[in-house]
Each structure stands twice: as structure tokens, then as C-alpha cells.
Design a protein around this motif. Structure first.
Motif, PDB file in Angstrom:
ATOM      1  N   ILE A 198      -5.857   0.792   4.960  1.00  0.00           N
ATOM      2  CA  ILE A 198      -6.398   1.296   3.689  1.00  0.00           C
ATOM      3  C   ILE A 198      -6.944   2.710   3.876  1.00  0.00           C
ATOM      4  CG2 ILE A 198      -8.232   0.984   1.982  1.00  0.00           C
ATOM      5  CD1 ILE A 198      -7.937  -2.041   2.389  1.00  0.00           C
ATOM      6  N   GLU A 199      -7.744   2.913   4.923  1.00  0.00           N
ATOM      7  CA  GLU A 199      -8.326   4.236   5.155  1.00  0.00           C
ATOM      8  C   GLU A 199      -7.237   5.279   5.380  1.00  0.00           C
ATOM      9  OE1 GLU A 199     -11.426   5.215   4.880  1.00  0.00           O
ATOM     10  OE2 GLU A 199     -12.015   3.191   4.299  1.00  0.00           O
TER      11      GLU A 199
ATOM     12  N   GLY B 176       0.814  -1.211   0.000  1.00  0.00           N
ATOM     13  CA  GLY B 176       0.000   0.000   0.000  1.00  0.00           C
ATOM     14  C   GLY B 176       0.846   1.258   0.000  1.00  0.00           C
TER      15      GLY B 176
ATOM     16  N   LEU C 256      -6.314  -2.777  -2.953  1.00  0.00           N
ATOM     17  CA  LEU C 256      -6.026  -3.224  -1.590  1.00  0.00           C
ATOM     18  C   LEU C 256      -7.201  -4.000  -0.996  1.00  0.00           C
ATOM     19  CD1 LEU C 256      -4.135  -0.135  -0.128  1.00  0.00           C
ATOM     20  CD2 LEU C 256      -3.168  -2.327  -0.847  1.00  0.00           C
ATOM     21  N   GLU C 257      -8.429  -3.571  -1.307  1.00  0.00           N
ATOM     22  CA  GLU C 257      -9.588  -4.288  -0.788  1.00  0.00           C
ATOM     23  C   GLU C 257      -9.714  -5.666  -1.397  1.00  0.00           C
ATOM     24  OE1 GLU C 257     -12.901  -1.706  -1.408  1.00  0.00           O
ATOM     25  OE2 GLU C 257     -12.615  -0.652   0.512  1.00  0.00           O
TER      26      GLU C 257
ATOM     27  N   ARG D 264      -6.140  -4.104   8.678  1.00  0.00           N
ATOM     28  CA  ARG D 264      -5.832  -3.788   7.275  1.00  0.00           C
ATOM     29  C   ARG D 264      -6.821  -2.771   6.713  1.00  0.00           C
ATOM     30  NH1 ARG D 264      -4.377  -9.441   7.362  1.00  0.00           N
ATOM     31  NH2 ARG D 264      -2.133  -9.621   7.031  1.00  0.00           N
ATOM     32  N   GLU D 265      -8.071  -2.838   7.156  1.00  0.00           N
ATOM     33  CA  GLU D 265      -9.035  -1.815   6.736  1.00  0.00           C
ATOM     34  C   GLU D 265      -8.594  -0.438   7.234  1.00  0.00           C
ATOM     35  OE1 GLU D 265     -12.780  -3.057   8.236  1.00  0.00           O
ATOM     36  OE2 GLU D 265     -12.984  -4.741   6.835  1.00  0.00           O
TER      37      GLU D 265
ATOM     38  N   ILE E  22      -5.350   5.998   1.996  1.00  0.00           N
ATOM     39  CA  ILE E  22      -6.214   6.751   1.085  1.00  0.00           C
ATOM     40  C   ILE E  22      -6.317   8.208   1.542  1.00  0.00           C
ATOM     41  CG2 ILE E  22      -8.569   6.997   0.226  1.00  0.00           C
ATOM     42  CD1 ILE E  22      -7.031   4.669  -1.011  1.00  0.00           C
TER      43      ILE E  22
ATOM     44  N   ARG F  41      -7.673   1.893  -3.428  1.00  0.00           N
ATOM     45  CA  ARG F  41      -8.653   1.266  -2.548  1.00  0.00           C
ATOM     46  C   ARG F  41      -9.138  -0.066  -3.120  1.00  0.00           C
ATOM     47  NH1 ARG F  41     -11.923   3.013   1.474  1.00  0.00           N
ATOM     48  NH2 ARG F  41     -11.447   5.227   1.077  1.00  0.00           N
TER      49      ARG F  41
END
Length: 246
Positions: free
Chosen positions: A222-223, A111, A128-129, A218-219, A226, A125
Motif C-alpha cells: 500500500i505504501e 492495487g 486497500l486498507e 501488504r502494508e 501510494i 489507501r
């Protein structure tokens, strides 16, 4: 080290051994090679048919998470992400390039590399998701291996008991063998129910808890990444990510 898992396993063994002694059955009644073959080996045979080689191998790679889950420190991770956002505001996204190779987590490293490469936030996003979802599905499939073992073991315990009773029926003419034979028959039931409810099913649920925790982390990553890509204020990023601590 997950002390609760260690304590739980110890207490499970103590409950079986102690219960057998307190009930007057003794330790010898818990050992039956025939019951072990029927229930334990039978359960392994069933799960080998039930699952694919890759999932089975992955299950026994992650079983250590029951006692030693992957290290997680969300507070420190949030601090790191906020620090990266400050660096990006001062030096631009390329200022984070030196941080990429320092990351031990492949997901975080990927990421961060995408962030440095200037990948569009929505594209980042999605990518990665997708990786997060695939990883979670693989891990959950591995955890369900132990759930499957917990389902098969009690049934095989009943099969073992029936086979034992069949052997007892052949010796009805000799009353001296009936008591021992019936006790041995029910040992298989103990193996099946105890292994399922004290070991296999709890292990599966503990692994699922660890997996969902890792996915939540991991969420959060990502947030955070981003938000950095979108140039958000570091204070706002910290406030947003703080929600993942609860």
C-alpha cells in the motif's frame, strides 16, 4: 517448507513416545480408544459448536501455512515497486498497465489496477486498507479455531480421566483391575494436555505469526503504490519501504 514446524512436530511425538518408554509405561499405555473418543472427537465437537462453518472451513484451508507459509520476498518486492515507480516517471501510470495481469497476488493486482486507473491516493489507501483489514480478520478468526481447540482439549482430558476413575470405582472389589484402570483413566488427561500444548496452541500461534507477516507485506505494498501515485522519487520510495524489512 517451514523446517522448524516439521522439527517441532517430530520432537513433540518423540517426547511423548520416548517419555512413555523411559518412564516404563510403554507404548501401549498411550493408546486408548475411549480417551481418543472423549478428548479428540469431543474437542472437534466443541469447536464445531464454537465457530461458524465458513471460519471452520477456512481454518483447515490455511492450516498448511504451519508447514508451508505463503512465499514472501520483501527485498524482491521492493525492487519491483521501485522499478514500477521508474516506469511511471518515464511513461506515466498507464505504462504499468501491462504489469497488472502478470501479478499472481490478487491484492497486489488490485492495487496496481487502481494505480493504472488513476484512483486518488487517499481513496486507494482507504479501499486497500479495508480489504487488508477484512482479510486479516478472516485469517485471524481461522487461526483462533486451533486456539479454541487448545482451550477445550485439556478440559475434555479431565472429563475423560473422571469417567475413567468412575469406571475404576465400580471394580474396587477386584484389585487386579485397579492399576490398569487408573492408568487408562489418566491417558485421557495426557491426550488433552499434550494435544493442546504440543499441537493446537503452537499451530494457532504459528498461523498468527504468518498472518501478521502477510499483513505487514501488504502494508508495504500500500505504501509503495501510494508513493508511486503521488509521484515520489524512486530513491525516496526505496528508502521508505526499506523500513519494512526490519
Amino acid at each position: 517448507m517451514d523446517r522448524l514446524s516439521v522439527i517441532g512436530i517430530v520432537l513433540a511425538i518423540v517426547s511423548l513416545v520416548g517419555g512413555s518408554i523411559l518412564k516404563g509405561a510403554g507404548l501401549a499405555s498411550l493408546w486408548s480408544p475411549a480417551a481418543f473418543v472423549i478428548v479428540i472427537l469431543g474437542t472437534i465437537a466443541a469447536i464445531l459448536v464454537h465457530t461458524s462453518p465458513a471460519v471452520f472451513a477456512h481454518a483447515f484451508r490455511i492450516v498448511k501455512w504451519v508447514f508451508s507459509p505463503p512465499a514472501s520476498n520483501r527485498e524482491a518486492l521492493i525492487e519491483q515497486i521501485v522499478e514500477w515507480s521508474n516506469t511511471a516517471r518515464r511513461q506515466g501510470l498507464l505504462g504499468l498497465e501491462s504489469q497488472v495481469e502478470q501479478q499472481d497476488d490478487p491484492f497486489l493486482r488490485k492495487g496496481l489496477q487502481m494505480l493504472v486507473d488513476g484512483v486518488e491516493p487517499e481513496t486507494m489507501r482507504r479501499m486497500l486498507e479495508i480489504e487488508l483489514e477484512n482479510r486479516e480478520q478472516q485469517d485471524l478468526a481461522a487461526a483462533r479455531v486451533f486456539e479454541g481447540m487448545g482451550i477445550y482439549a485439556p478440559t475434555l482430558g479431565i472429563i475423560g480421566a473422571v469417567l475413567g476413575l468412575m469406571a475404576v470405582m465400580k471394580n474396587l472389589a477386584d484389585p487386579t483391575k485397579l492399576g490398569h484402570g487408573i492408568a487408562a483413566a489418566f491417558t485421557a488427561t495426557i491426550y488433552g494436555i499434550a494435544s493442546a500444548n504440543l499441537f493446537f496452541l503452537p499451530m494457532s500461534n504459528k498461523l498468527k505469526t504468518v498472518i501478521h507477516g502477510s499483513s505487514g507485506e501488504r502494508e508495504m505494498i500500500i505504501e509503495g503504490l501510494i508513493a508511486i501515485a503521488q509521484g515520489e522519487n524512486p530513491r525516496n520510495i526505496e528508502s521508505r519501504l526499506a523500513g519494512f524489512l526490519h
